[in-house]
Design a protein around this motif. Structure first.
Motif, mmCIF file in Angstrom:
data_model
loop_
_atom_site.group_PDB
_atom_site.id
_atom_site.type_symbol
_atom_site.label_atom_id
_atom_site.label_comp_id
_atom_site.label_asym_id
_atom_site.label_seq_id
_atom_site.Cartn_x
_atom_site.Cartn_y
_atom_site.Cartn_z
ATOM 1 N N ALA A 5 49.067 46.533 43.260
ATOM 2 C CA ALA A 5 50.569 46.438 43.925
ATOM 3 C C ALA A 5 51.385 45.712 43.808
ATOM 4 C CB ALA A 5 50.064 46.211 45.607
ATOM 5 N N ARG A 6 50.975 44.245 42.933
ATOM 6 C CA ARG A 6 51.784 43.294 42.643
ATOM 7 C C ARG A 6 52.523 43.925 41.423
ATOM 8 N NH1 ARG A 6 50.385 42.456 46.787
ATOM 9 N NH2 ARG A 6 51.767 43.588 47.282
ATOM 10 N N ARG A 7 51.582 44.698 40.345
ATOM 11 C CA ARG A 7 52.226 45.177 39.117
ATOM 12 C C ARG A 7 53.358 46.286 39.578
ATOM 13 N NH1 ARG A 7 46.787 44.246 37.595
ATOM 14 N NH2 ARG A 7 46.256 46.355 38.009
ATOM 15 N N GLY A 8 53.028 46.983 40.684
ATOM 16 C CA GLY A 8 54.086 47.968 41.130
ATOM 17 C C GLY A 8 55.313 47.538 41.385
ATOM 18 N N GLU A 9 55.508 46.028 41.831
ATOM 19 C CA GLU A 9 56.443 45.362 42.315
ATOM 20 C C GLU A 9 57.181 44.873 41.163
ATOM 21 O OE1 GLU A 9 54.899 42.925 45.215
ATOM 22 O OE2 GLU A 9 54.992 44.122 46.609
ATOM 23 N N GLY A 10 56.414 44.851 39.843
ATOM 24 C CA GLY A 10 57.219 44.260 38.701
ATOM 25 C C GLY A 10 56.392 42.980 38.209
ATOM 26 N N VAL A 11 55.381 42.523 38.925
ATOM 27 C CA VAL A 11 54.881 41.271 38.829
ATOM 28 C C VAL A 11 53.397 41.137 37.758
ATOM 29 C CG1 VAL A 11 53.629 39.272 39.767
ATOM 30 C CG2 VAL A 11 55.459 40.612 41.011
ATOM 31 N N ALA A 12 53.479 40.554 36.829
ATOM 32 C CA ALA A 12 52.418 40.513 35.729
ATOM 33 C C ALA A 12 51.153 40.030 36.314
ATOM 34 C CB ALA A 12 52.874 40.018 34.385
ATOM 35 N N ALA A 13 50.617 40.772 37.241
ATOM 36 C CA ALA A 13 49.427 40.435 37.896
ATOM 37 C C ALA A 13 48.201 40.723 37.380
ATOM 38 C CB ALA A 13 49.317 40.674 39.493
ATOM 39 N N GLU A 14 47.095 40.005 37.234
ATOM 40 C CA GLU A 14 45.718 40.474 36.501
ATOM 41 C C GLU A 14 44.630 39.823 37.406
ATOM 42 O OE1 GLU A 14 44.847 39.035 32.661
ATOM 43 O OE2 GLU A 14 46.076 37.245 32.956
ATOM 44 N N VAL A 15 43.462 40.159 37.494
ATOM 45 C CA VAL A 15 42.353 39.861 37.946
ATOM 46 C C VAL A 15 41.453 39.247 37.173
ATOM 47 C CG1 VAL A 15 40.300 40.472 39.495
ATOM 48 C CG2 VAL A 15 42.542 41.623 39.700
ATOM 49 N N VAL A 16 41.040 37.768 37.398
ATOM 50 C CA VAL A 16 40.047 37.157 36.794
ATOM 51 C C VAL A 16 38.706 36.846 37.694
ATOM 52 C CG1 VAL A 16 41.731 36.219 34.960
ATOM 53 C CG2 VAL A 16 41.080 34.758 37.230
ATOM 54 N N MET A 17 37.542 36.265 37.150
ATOM 55 C CA MET A 17 36.841 35.930 37.857
ATOM 56 C C MET A 17 36.356 34.441 37.700
ATOM 57 S SD MET A 17 33.865 37.111 39.576
ATOM 58 C CE MET A 17 32.512 36.274 40.263
ATOM 59 N N ASP A 18 36.406 33.752 38.843
ATOM 60 C CA ASP A 18 35.960 32.414 38.944
ATOM 61 C C ASP A 18 34.684 32.199 39.447
ATOM 62 O OD1 ASP A 18 35.598 29.802 40.061
ATOM 63 O OD2 ASP A 18 37.497 29.737 40.895
ATOM 64 N N LEU A 19 33.561 31.710 38.301
ATOM 65 C CA LEU A 19 32.288 31.724 38.636
ATOM 66 C C LEU A 19 31.970 30.678 39.555
ATOM 67 C CD1 LEU A 19 31.248 32.634 34.754
ATOM 68 C CD2 LEU A 19 31.167 34.186 36.721
ATOM 69 N N GLU A 20 32.541 29.674 39.355
ATOM 70 C CA GLU A 20 32.277 28.541 40.222
ATOM 71 C C GLU A 20 32.280 29.028 41.850
ATOM 72 O OE1 GLU A 20 33.952 24.721 39.100
ATOM 73 O OE2 GLU A 20 33.474 25.058 37.010
ATOM 74 N N GLN A 21 33.275 29.608 42.276
ATOM 75 C CA GLN A 21 33.708 29.956 43.755
ATOM 76 C C GLN A 21 33.073 31.187 43.913
ATOM 77 O OE1 GLN A 21 37.445 29.444 44.721
ATOM 78 N NE2 GLN A 21 37.734 27.364 43.579
ATOM 79 N N ASP A 22 32.499 32.185 42.982
ATOM 80 C CA ASP A 22 31.947 33.497 43.223
ATOM 81 C C ASP A 22 33.132 34.124 43.793
ATOM 82 O OD1 ASP A 22 30.215 35.463 42.893
ATOM 83 O OD2 ASP A 22 29.329 35.245 44.847
ATOM 84 N N ALA A 23 34.280 34.194 43.174
ATOM 85 C CA ALA A 23 35.414 35.022 43.903
ATOM 86 C C ALA A 23 36.222 35.680 42.480
ATOM 87 C CB ALA A 23 36.410 33.966 44.549
ATOM 88 N N PHE A 24 36.840 36.545 43.013
ATOM 89 C CA PHE A 24 37.903 37.137 42.155
ATOM 90 C C PHE A 24 39.449 36.776 42.372
ATOM 91 C CE2 PHE A 24 34.801 40.583 42.288
ATOM 92 C CZ PHE A 24 34.461 40.666 41.014
ATOM 93 N N LEU A 25 40.067 36.383 41.604
ATOM 94 C CA LEU A 25 41.415 35.482 41.568
ATOM 95 C C LEU A 25 42.515 36.434 41.075
ATOM 96 C CD1 LEU A 25 40.621 32.043 40.308
ATOM 97 C CD2 LEU A 25 40.500 32.732 42.578
ATOM 98 N N VAL A 26 43.576 36.882 41.955
ATOM 99 C CA VAL A 26 44.517 37.516 41.247
ATOM 100 C C VAL A 26 45.623 36.382 40.673
ATOM 101 C CG1 VAL A 26 46.471 39.020 41.708
ATOM 102 C CG2 VAL A 26 44.311 39.327 42.809
ATOM 103 N N VAL A 27 45.815 36.595 39.527
ATOM 104 C CA VAL A 27 46.659 35.519 39.035
ATOM 105 C C VAL A 27 48.116 36.040 38.126
ATOM 106 C CG1 VAL A 27 44.769 33.794 38.703
ATOM 107 C CG2 VAL A 27 45.539 35.458 36.791
#
Length: 58
Positions: free
Chosen positions: A26-48
């Motif tokens: 959805a952010r990329r659709g708005e023109g933002v260069a967003a990508e998903v990365v994994m934070d292993l320490e927090q066991d979470a996916f981050l949109v950066v």
């Protein structure tokens, strides 16, 4: 490369659910260069996004 975290999603979501990917798309659709990365320490996916440097020379 520095990045800014837009949103964080727990890695243990329901099977077949990809909320981080949907949020990033959805952010990329708005023109933002967003990508998903994994934070292993927090066991979470981050949109950066790449961090915009406003204080050059510091």
């Amino acid at each position: 490369m520095r990045r800014t975290v837009l949103e964080q999603f727990p890695a243990g979501g329901p099977r077949g659910s990809w909320p981080a990917e949907e949020f990033a798309a959805a952010r990329r659709g708005e023109g933002v260069a967003a990508e998903v990365v994994m934070d292993l320490e927090q066991d979470a996916f981050l949109v950066v996004v790449p961090q915009q440097s406003s204080d050059r020379g510091h």
